[in-house]
Design a protein around this motif. Structure first.
Motif, PDB file in Angstrom:
ATOM      1  N   GLN A 230       0.835  -1.206   0.000  1.00  0.00           N
ATOM      2  CA  GLN A 230       0.000   0.000   0.000  1.00  0.00           C
ATOM      3  C   GLN A 230       0.870   1.257   0.000  1.00  0.00           C
ATOM      4  O   GLN A 230       0.582   2.229  -0.702  1.00  0.00           O
ATOM      5  CB  GLN A 230      -0.930   0.012   1.211  1.00  0.00           C
TER       6      GLN A 230
ATOM      7  N   GLN B  70      -0.043 -13.167   5.329  1.00  0.00           N
ATOM      8  CA  GLN B  70      -1.326 -13.703   4.857  1.00  0.00           C
ATOM      9  C   GLN B  70      -1.136 -15.101   4.268  1.00  0.00           C
ATOM     10  O   GLN B  70      -1.915 -16.017   4.538  1.00  0.00           O
ATOM     11  CB  GLN B  70      -1.927 -12.774   3.804  1.00  0.00           C
TER      12      GLN B  70
ATOM     13  N   SER C  63      -0.344  -6.130  -4.300  1.00  0.00           N
ATOM     14  CA  SER C  63      -0.817  -7.285  -3.544  1.00  0.00           C
ATOM     15  C   SER C  63      -2.229  -7.601  -4.007  1.00  0.00           C
ATOM     16  O   SER C  63      -2.858  -6.837  -4.748  1.00  0.00           O
ATOM     17  CB  SER C  63      -0.790  -6.983  -2.043  1.00  0.00           C
ATOM     18  N   SER C  64      -2.771  -8.734  -3.570  1.00  0.00           N
ATOM     19  CA  SER C  64      -4.044  -9.212  -4.095  1.00  0.00           C
ATOM     20  C   SER C  64      -5.183  -8.231  -3.895  1.00  0.00           C
ATOM     21  O   SER C  64      -6.022  -8.041  -4.784  1.00  0.00           O
ATOM     22  CB  SER C  64      -4.406 -10.549  -3.442  1.00  0.00           C
ATOM     23  N   ASP C  65      -5.244  -7.568  -2.739  1.00  0.00           N
ATOM     24  CA  ASP C  65      -6.332  -6.629  -2.493  1.00  0.00           C
ATOM     25  C   ASP C  65      -6.226  -5.405  -3.397  1.00  0.00           C
ATOM     26  O   ASP C  65      -7.230  -4.811  -3.797  1.00  0.00           O
ATOM     27  CB  ASP C  65      -6.363  -6.210  -1.022  1.00  0.00           C
ATOM     28  N   LEU C  66      -4.987  -5.051  -3.768  1.00  0.00           N
ATOM     29  CA  LEU C  66      -4.796  -3.892  -4.630  1.00  0.00           C
ATOM     30  C   LEU C  66      -5.044  -4.216  -6.099  1.00  0.00           C
ATOM     31  O   LEU C  66      -5.354  -3.326  -6.888  1.00  0.00           O
ATOM     32  CB  LEU C  66      -3.377  -3.346  -4.453  1.00  0.00           C
TER      33      LEU C  66
ATOM     34  N   ASN D  25      -3.969 -13.464  -6.348  1.00  0.00           N
ATOM     35  CA  ASN D  25      -4.843 -12.690  -7.227  1.00  0.00           C
ATOM     36  C   ASN D  25      -4.074 -11.879  -8.259  1.00  0.00           C
ATOM     37  O   ASN D  25      -4.424 -10.741  -8.561  1.00  0.00           O
ATOM     38  CB  ASN D  25      -5.716 -11.761  -6.358  1.00  0.00           C
TER      39      ASN D  25
ATOM     40  N   THR E  48       2.067  -9.254   3.218  1.00  0.00           N
ATOM     41  CA  THR E  48       1.490 -10.232   2.298  1.00  0.00           C
ATOM     42  C   THR E  48       1.992 -11.630   2.613  1.00  0.00           C
ATOM     43  O   THR E  48       1.242 -12.609   2.526  1.00  0.00           O
ATOM     44  CB  THR E  48       1.831  -9.868   0.842  1.00  0.00           C
TER      45      THR E  48
ATOM     46  N   ASP F  15      -7.569  -5.880  -7.375  1.00  0.00           N
ATOM     47  CA  ASP F  15      -8.972  -5.580  -7.665  1.00  0.00           C
ATOM     48  C   ASP F  15      -9.196  -4.087  -7.851  1.00  0.00           C
ATOM     49  O   ASP F  15     -10.000  -3.656  -8.679  1.00  0.00           O
ATOM     50  CB  ASP F  15      -9.863  -6.106  -6.535  1.00  0.00           C
ATOM     51  N   GLN F  16      -8.472  -3.305  -7.081  1.00  0.00           N
ATOM     52  CA  GLN F  16      -8.640  -1.857  -7.151  1.00  0.00           C
ATOM     53  C   GLN F  16      -8.025  -1.250  -8.408  1.00  0.00           C
ATOM     54  O   GLN F  16      -8.543  -0.267  -8.946  1.00  0.00           O
ATOM     55  CB  GLN F  16      -8.009  -1.227  -5.901  1.00  0.00           C
TER      56      GLN F  16
ATOM     57  N   GLN G 147      -7.296 -16.082  -4.390  1.00  0.00           N
ATOM     58  CA  GLN G 147      -7.755 -15.166  -3.357  1.00  0.00           C
ATOM     59  C   GLN G 147      -6.629 -14.406  -2.660  1.00  0.00           C
ATOM     60  O   GLN G 147      -6.774 -13.211  -2.395  1.00  0.00           O
ATOM     61  CB  GLN G 147      -8.574 -15.939  -2.320  1.00  0.00           C
TER      62      GLN G 147
END
Length: 565
Positions: free
Chosen positions: A275, A419, A292-295, A350, A416, A297-298, A347
């Motif tokens: 981030q 996780q 990273s995986s959450d980013l 990603n 990460t 999608d963004q 997941q």
């Protein structure tokens, strides 16, 4: 090459073996690359570059550089910056093909065992000394000299360069290593056996030259700071000490091909959090950021978003010497099948990474005659199968005479990575009754030391190839091999690989059949538990062109990179 997997993950799968084989990565923002393709964008460069008129690329790195001593380097970060500041006989160009370096041509004897390299006479060290054949002789001898304590010297040269194993074992003097200088600009190399991939091997960091007078003058301080380093490559490492969290690469004006190098400077800052890396990218401070995986999608619809497939493979190493349970084949077979790899890549990662059901990666090397991909021919050797995992687990516990097992899981310390580690530990504990997993999360350098000392039970590890041949992966697990830090040994496996490098050295189709058989033996023994083949998602500033992402060796090649205004 040992990969900094904690960073890789944090980067969205960026790089660096764990062990060596080369593939690496260089920044926490940068945690991604593609295999042997140039990264290209269009439009404008960063504001700093525009204001100064210089060609400047601003990047992030996931950690400090462990060493800049080519004889001692084992990981992706070290090889990344050695590759930028140094040059061997050849260097990697587009599509992983060797191009001229300090050597401008070579000849090979009819039996394939003697290689004679003609060196250019206009190559200089950054102190003005000429780069000569003697520099290669000294460096290669130093790498296999047992007094040096190099891990990669005997690993990369043993069984390849004549007498390397005997020299490293103390059975022959270093002068009998199969490398000689015939004058200042001719290097003669004798091999143990014909080696089909030797030209690509000469691009690797362990084979870089060293200026003997300078190295010996520096003594223990050699390669610990900018002032104790020499360069003969496109860039010079500046403002660096071994503990530095920021440093620069500056153009080496004395490099023989300096006219080709467009970049004046590449700046680096250590950032471990994805981030934070993206925030710096959004602010225009850096030109590349790993996601990273959450980013993902963004940012998947962002105009700067790219996904790069890679040739590094990650797996669980299981130390058969430290914990009695892991010496049991059924226990290892159970662990290999007890976690959902597809859920992990979809997941947690990603980013385009692939499930790994073998060791040699997909789309890495074709079979010699049919051209089919090695991975496709070898097939899926171990898959997620909860029912079989429970069966193996039950058998293993019965053989051990217990109903419970405790394992320590050696892990990285990035967000990460945490996780990933927590997911794997939870999957194993949930799916295998009686198993307790304790996470031990440490910085990368500490993990390297623990691995070297075999002070772990299970370890999440990765390997990036050092040359274009399945042997770069399969030789990791030869009995007592330099990278076999888990006590695995199988005589049949050793024999198959020895034959591939000796009696079958000139018969590539037969070599590859041995590789197929060896990989099957490895997984019949449940020696390792494959997890995934890396890909990386990242943001790359438009206007950055010509960066080559290597399929092995240093993750990135910047010699031909540029920033448009």
């Amino acid at each position: 090459m040992k990969l900094k997997w904690s960073l890789l993950l944090a980067l969205g799968l960026l790089l660096s073996v764990f062990l060596v084989a080369c593939g690496g990565g260089d920044d926490a923002s940068e945690g991604t690359e593609d295999s042997g393709n140039k990264e290209k964008t269009e439009d404008s460069a960063s504001e700093g570059e525009e204001a100064s008129g210089e060609q400047v690329l601003n990047l992030l790195n996931g950690d400090t550089i462990p060493t800049m001593d080519a004889s001692m380097a084992t990981d992706q970060y070290a090889f990344e910056f050695l590759g930028a500041t140094m040059e061997g006989l050849y260097r990697l160009g587009e599509d992983g093909k060797p191009v001229e370096g300090i050597a401008n041509k070579h000849e090979v004897s009819d039996d394939g065992k003697t290689w004679t390299f003609t060196l250019r006479e206009d190559a200089k060290w950054s102190n003005g000394d000429p780069v000569t054949a003697h520099d290669f002789v000294y460096a290669w001898q130093r790498a296999v000299n047992p007094d040096t304590g190099s891990e990669y010297g005997p690993y990369m040269m043993g069984g390849v360069i004549k007498n390397a194993t005997a020299v490293n074992g103390g059975d022959k003097p270093v002068e009998e290593l199969g490398v000689k200088a015939d004058g200042d600009y001719t290097l003669v190399v004798e091999l143990e056996n014909p080696t089909p991939y030797f030209e690509s091997l000469t691009t690797f960091g362990t084979f870089l030259p060293l200026n003997q007078k300078f190295v010996e003058e520096q003594g223990d301080k050699y390669a610990t700071s900018t002032d104790t380093l020499l360069s003969n490559g496109p860039f010079i490492l500046s403002d660096w000490e071994s503990t530095s969290s920021s440093w620069n690469l500056t153009k080496n004006e004395d490099y023989w091909d300096a006219e080709t190098v467009s970049l004046d400077k590449i700046t680096y800052e250590v950032v471990k959090d994805p981030q934070t890396a993206v925030d710096l990218y959004e602010a225009g401070t850096v030109d590349r950021a790993g996601l990273s995986s959450d980013l993902v999608d963004q940012y998947s619809t962002h105009e700067d978003y790219i996904v790069n497939p890679q040739t590094s493979v990650f797996y669980l190493k299981m130390n058969q010497t430290r914990n009695e349970a892991l010496a049991n084949t059924n226990i290892r077979a159970a662990i290999s099948r007890a976690f959902d790899k597809q859920a992990l890549v979809d997941q947690i990662l990603n980013n385009g990474s692939l499930v790994a059901n073998g060791l040699v990666p997909a789309n890495f090397t074709p079979m010699p005659e049919s051209g089919e991909d090695f991975r496709e021919v070898s097939g899926d050797l171990v898959t997620y199968d909860l029912e079989k995992a429970k069966e193996y687990w039950k058998k293993g516990l019965e053989e051990l005479g217990t109903d419970s097992v405790e394992l320590e899981f050696l892990a990285g310390d990035s967000e990460t990575a945490k996780q990933m580690n927590e997911y794997l530990a939870n999957q194993l504990q949930t799916n295998l009754d009686g198993l307790k997993v304790t996470l031990k999360q440490v910085p990368f350098e500490q993990r390297l030391d623990l691995d070297t000392n075999m002070d772990y039970d299970i370890q999440f590890s990765g390997w990036g190839p050092d040359f274009l041949d399945p042997y770069t992966f399969l030789n990791l697990w030869i009995t007592d091999g330099g990278n076999n830090k888990m006590g695995y040994s199988n005589k049949e496996y050793d024999k198959l690989l020895e034959e591939a490098q000796t009696t079958l050295a000139t018969d590539n189709p037969a070599r590859y059949q041995n590789f197929l058989e060896a990989e099957k033996v490895l997984f019949e023994d449940a020696a390792i538990a494959p997890v995934y083949q890396k890909a990386s998602a990242q943001l790359l500033r438009q206007g950055v062109e010509g960066i080559i992402v290597n399929p092995f060796g240093p993750d990135y090649e910047y010699k031909w990179a540029s920033v448009s205004k």
